[in-house]
Structure formats: structure tokens, C-alpha cells
Write a protein that holds these residues in place. Structure first.
Motif, short mmCIF file in Angstrom:
data_model
loop_
_atom_site.label_atom_id
_atom_site.label_comp_id
_atom_site.label_asym_id
_atom_site.label_seq_id
_atom_site.Cartn_x
_atom_site.Cartn_y
_atom_site.Cartn_z
N GLU A 1 0.72 -1.19 0.29
CA GLU A 1 0.31 -0.21 -0.12
C GLU A 1 0.99 1.35 -0.15
OE1 GLU A 1 -3.28 0.26 2.97
OE2 GLU A 1 -3.22 -2.02 2.58
N TYR A 2 0.61 2.97 -0.61
CA TYR A 2 1.01 3.69 -1.10
C TYR A 2 0.03 4.98 -0.17
CZ TYR A 2 3.87 0.63 -3.72
OH TYR A 2 3.97 -0.15 -4.69
N ILE A 3 1.14 5.93 0.28
CA ILE A 3 0.61 6.59 1.17
C ILE A 3 1.50 7.84 -0.03
CG2 ILE A 3 2.30 6.95 2.63
CD1 ILE A 3 -0.75 7.75 4.33
N LYS A 4 0.21 8.94 0.04
CA LYS A 4 0.86 10.96 -0.53
C LYS A 4 1.13 11.36 0.60
CE LYS A 4 -0.30 13.97 -3.32
NZ LYS A 4 -1.39 14.81 -4.84
N VAL A 5 2.73 11.71 0.39
CA VAL A 5 2.89 13.08 1.57
C VAL A 5 3.07 13.67 1.18
CG1 VAL A 5 4.83 13.18 3.82
CG2 VAL A 5 4.57 11.50 2.61
N THR A 6 1.66 14.61 2.25
CA THR A 6 1.18 16.37 1.92
C THR A 6 1.51 17.04 2.79
OG1 THR A 6 -0.80 16.01 2.97
CG2 THR A 6 -0.12 15.58 -0.05
N ASN A 7 1.58 18.48 2.73
CA ASN A 7 1.41 18.67 4.07
C ASN A 7 1.07 18.62 5.52
OD1 ASN A 7 3.22 21.18 3.43
ND2 ASN A 7 2.12 22.40 2.41
N GLU A 8 -0.33 18.38 5.20
CA GLU A 8 -1.20 17.93 5.73
C GLU A 8 -1.27 16.66 7.19
OE1 GLU A 8 -2.38 18.93 2.69
OE2 GLU A 8 -3.30 20.53 3.47
N ASN A 9 -0.13 15.82 6.36
CA ASN A 9 0.15 14.50 7.09
C ASN A 9 1.54 14.57 6.93
OD1 ASN A 9 1.19 13.38 4.32
ND2 ASN A 9 -0.86 11.97 4.69
N ILE A 10 2.84 15.34 6.66
CA ILE A 10 4.32 15.39 6.92
C ILE A 10 4.10 15.30 7.94
CG2 ILE A 10 4.66 17.41 6.86
CD1 ILE A 10 6.74 16.17 4.61
N ASP A 11 4.33 16.10 9.08
CA ASP A 11 4.45 15.90 10.72
C ASP A 11 4.47 14.57 11.06
OD1 ASP A 11 5.26 18.30 10.04
OD2 ASP A 11 3.57 19.44 11.35
N LYS A 12 3.83 14.00 10.44
CA LYS A 12 3.34 12.35 11.17
C LYS A 12 3.69 11.34 10.44
CE LYS A 12 -1.59 11.26 10.06
NZ LYS A 12 -2.33 10.87 10.78
N GLU A 13 4.51 11.27 9.22
CA GLU A 13 4.62 10.75 8.23
C GLU A 13 6.38 10.20 8.13
OE1 GLU A 13 3.52 7.96 6.93
OE2 GLU A 13 1.06 9.17 7.20
N PHE B 1 5.83 21.23 -1.92
CA PHE B 1 4.77 21.07 -2.53
C PHE B 1 3.76 21.75 -2.89
CE2 PHE B 1 4.89 18.26 1.59
CZ PHE B 1 5.35 16.60 1.21
N ARG B 2 4.53 22.73 -2.41
CA ARG B 2 3.57 24.29 -2.96
C ARG B 2 4.05 24.70 -4.77
NH1 ARG B 2 4.61 27.03 1.89
NH2 ARG B 2 6.81 27.33 1.47
N GLU B 3 4.73 24.24 -4.82
CA GLU B 3 5.72 24.41 -6.47
C GLU B 3 5.31 22.05 -7.38
OE1 GLU B 3 8.70 26.24 -7.38
OE2 GLU B 3 7.02 27.01 -6.21
N GLY B 4 4.58 21.86 -6.47
CA GLY B 4 3.39 20.61 -7.26
C GLY B 4 4.63 19.55 -7.17
N LEU B 5 5.69 18.71 -6.46
CA LEU B 5 5.74 18.18 -5.77
C LEU B 5 5.31 17.43 -6.05
CD1 LEU B 5 9.50 17.14 -4.62
CD2 LEU B 5 7.29 16.72 -3.26
N VAL B 6 5.10 16.11 -5.62
CA VAL B 6 4.47 14.61 -4.81
C VAL B 6 6.03 13.80 -4.73
CG1 VAL B 6 3.39 12.61 -5.76
CG2 VAL B 6 2.51 15.05 -6.37
N PHE B 7 5.02 13.50 -3.80
CA PHE B 7 5.71 12.45 -2.78
C PHE B 7 5.23 11.37 -2.32
CE2 PHE B 7 8.83 10.30 0.86
CZ PHE B 7 9.72 10.70 -0.04
#
Length: 257
Positions: free
Chosen positions: A11-23, A48-54
Motif C-alpha cells: 500500500e502507498y500513501i501520498k505525503v502532503t503538508n497535512e500529514n508530513i509531520d506524522k509520516e 509541495f507548493r511547487e507541485g512536488l509529489v512524494f
């Protein structure tokens, strides 16, 4: 003889500004107070503001892909309309299960949905540390579209036959600088730099070696750097040496040559 085939599903998860602190962020999996983790996460938040996807595995370890629009890449390339893959890393027990293909396929699907012309990524003729495996890229349909004098290559996978070829900017085609001694260009994309660049600087001081570390802190600086690899590029007396991250042991070995 019976051979038991064990299939593994990830399973995969996308890291964003909303969850980065816990991931966790895969290549630096210690706690959030570690300078490597905090440095990388701060860099990611800006990108992330520049369109980066992790996109990463839900399991802890090195299994992730990181990409962003090529116009915002921290590398001296011209690839308007493409998606640039900063890093695709599957290592350790995660290798050999098709996870790299999963991540790349997800990147392709996302890039097509965003109207991109194709993908591009750095590699080389033979496998180099911290660069994607050329055998894997070739297997997935990538081709070389440009090459710098130091053997670093720009590979691309177009989504249409008439897509223009990405290319290196002129400043990166012939990696050479005027400064003498050791000169390191680096960014905060790689979390290891936050820990090991100061260590190498200290080793250089203790050994009376000229060492200058140039921290590229904006995409504009990185896009005009004298090297195709900006995450870590070490020069000596003007000549490009390596993109392999140094720790104290590796740097001392280099000095002994």
C-alpha cells in the motif's frame, strides 16, 4: 519439486503538508528531532507548493518516488511540460517485488492526468550511487536524450511521438569550476546532507584541506549550477569528482589517494 510463490502487495500513501509531520520519509527514518528529518521535511513543505509529489510505501523503509514539474526542478535542465523525477528509490527487502514499477506507473498516470508531455530523470550509462538504475529505466521505455561531460545522463519517456527532447542547460554540459581545492555543491533535497556536510567540513579543517560547501537554497540557484546533479556534486581543483555523498570515513579515504 514444488516452488512456493509468495506474492507481496504494497500500500502507498501520498505525503502532503497535512500529514508530513506524522509520516516517515523513507530515506531518513529516525525521529522528527533528527536534523536529517527536519531538514528534509522543511524542504518538502516548500516544494509541495511547487507541485512536488512524494509517494511512499506505508511500511517504513526506502520505497518511494519523488517528482515535480520539470520547470520547478532543482536541476539545470530544459524540459518544459515534462514531469521530473527527483528520486525513485526501492532498496533492501523491498527490492524484487515490483514496487519500483508500481511507483513509476503511479507517477506516469498522475503526470498524464496533469497533461504532461512525459517524464525525465537523471541516470548514467552504468549504475552510479544515488542515481536511478539505467537497466530499469531502459526496461520501462526510457531513452537517453542528453549527456554531460562527466557521464551524467538525462533520460526521458515521452507520452507522444512529437514531444520535444529535454536537455541540459549549457552551464551543466561541461561540469568544471574555477575554484581550487574541494568545492561541494549541494541542496536540502537529500536529508543526509544536513548531518554529513558539517562533518566533512570539520574533517577538512582538521586535515588542513581547502573545502568550500555551497548550499543551493533556491531552484533558481540550482537551475544555474555548474553540474547536472545538484543534490550533491563534489569538485576538486575545478574538476568534477562524484555525486556520492561523503561521510567522514569516505572523505578521509578520498584524501588518502
Amino acid at each position: 519439486m514444488k516452488v512456493e510463490i509468495v506474492e507481496r502487495f504494497m500500500e502507498y500513501i501520498k505525503v502532503t503538508n497535512e500529514n508530513i509531520d506524522k509520516e516517515h520519509i523513507c530515506c531518513a527514518i529516525s525521529n522528527n528531532n533528527d536534523i536529517q528529518v527536519s531538514s528534509k521535511k522543511e524542504w518538502l513543505k516548500e516544494q509541495f507548493r511547487e507541485g512536488l509529489v512524494f509517494l511512499k510505501s506505508v511500511e517504513r523503509g526506502k520505497c518511494f518516488i519523488e517528482y515535480l514539474p520539470a520547470e520547478n526542478a532543482w536541476n539545470p535542465i530544459t524540459a518544459d511540460g515534462y514531469m521530473y523525477i527527483d528520486c525513485l528509490w526501492v532498496a533492501g527487502s523491498f527490492k524484487g517485488h515490483g514496487y519500483g514499477a508500481d511507483l513509476l506507473d503511479a507517477c506516469m498516470e498522475d503526470s498524464k492526468s496533469k497533461g504532461k508531455k512525459g517524464l525525465c530523470i537523471l541516470s548514467s550509462g552504468k549504475k552510479k550511487p544515488f542515481l536511478s538504475d539505467p537497466k530499469f529505466l531502459r526496461y520501462k521505455g526510457f531513452k537517453v536524450c542528453d549527456e554531460a561531460d562527466n557521464g551524467i545522463q538525462l533520460w526521458y519517456l515521452p507520452f507522444a511521438a512529437d514531444a520535444p527532447l529535454p536537455e541540459f542547460k549549457e552551464c551543466a554540459r561541461h561540469p568544471h569550476i574555477e575554484e581550487k581545492g574541494y568545492v561541494l555543491y549541494y541542496t536540502s533535497q537529500c536529508p543526509f546532507n544536513a548531518k554529513y556536510v558539517p562533518i566533512v567540513e570539520e574533517v577538512a579543517r582538521e586535515n588542513g584541506v581547502s573545502f568550500q560547501a555551497i548550499h543551493l537554497q533556491s531552484k533558481e540557484e540550482a537551475q544555474n549550477a555548474p553540474t547536472p546533479v545538484t543534490t550533491y556534486a563534489l569538485f576538486y581543483n575545478g574538476a568534477y569528482l562524484t555525486n556520492e555523498q561523503m561521510n567522514d570515513r569516505k572523505f578521509l579515504k578520498l584524501l588518502s589517494k
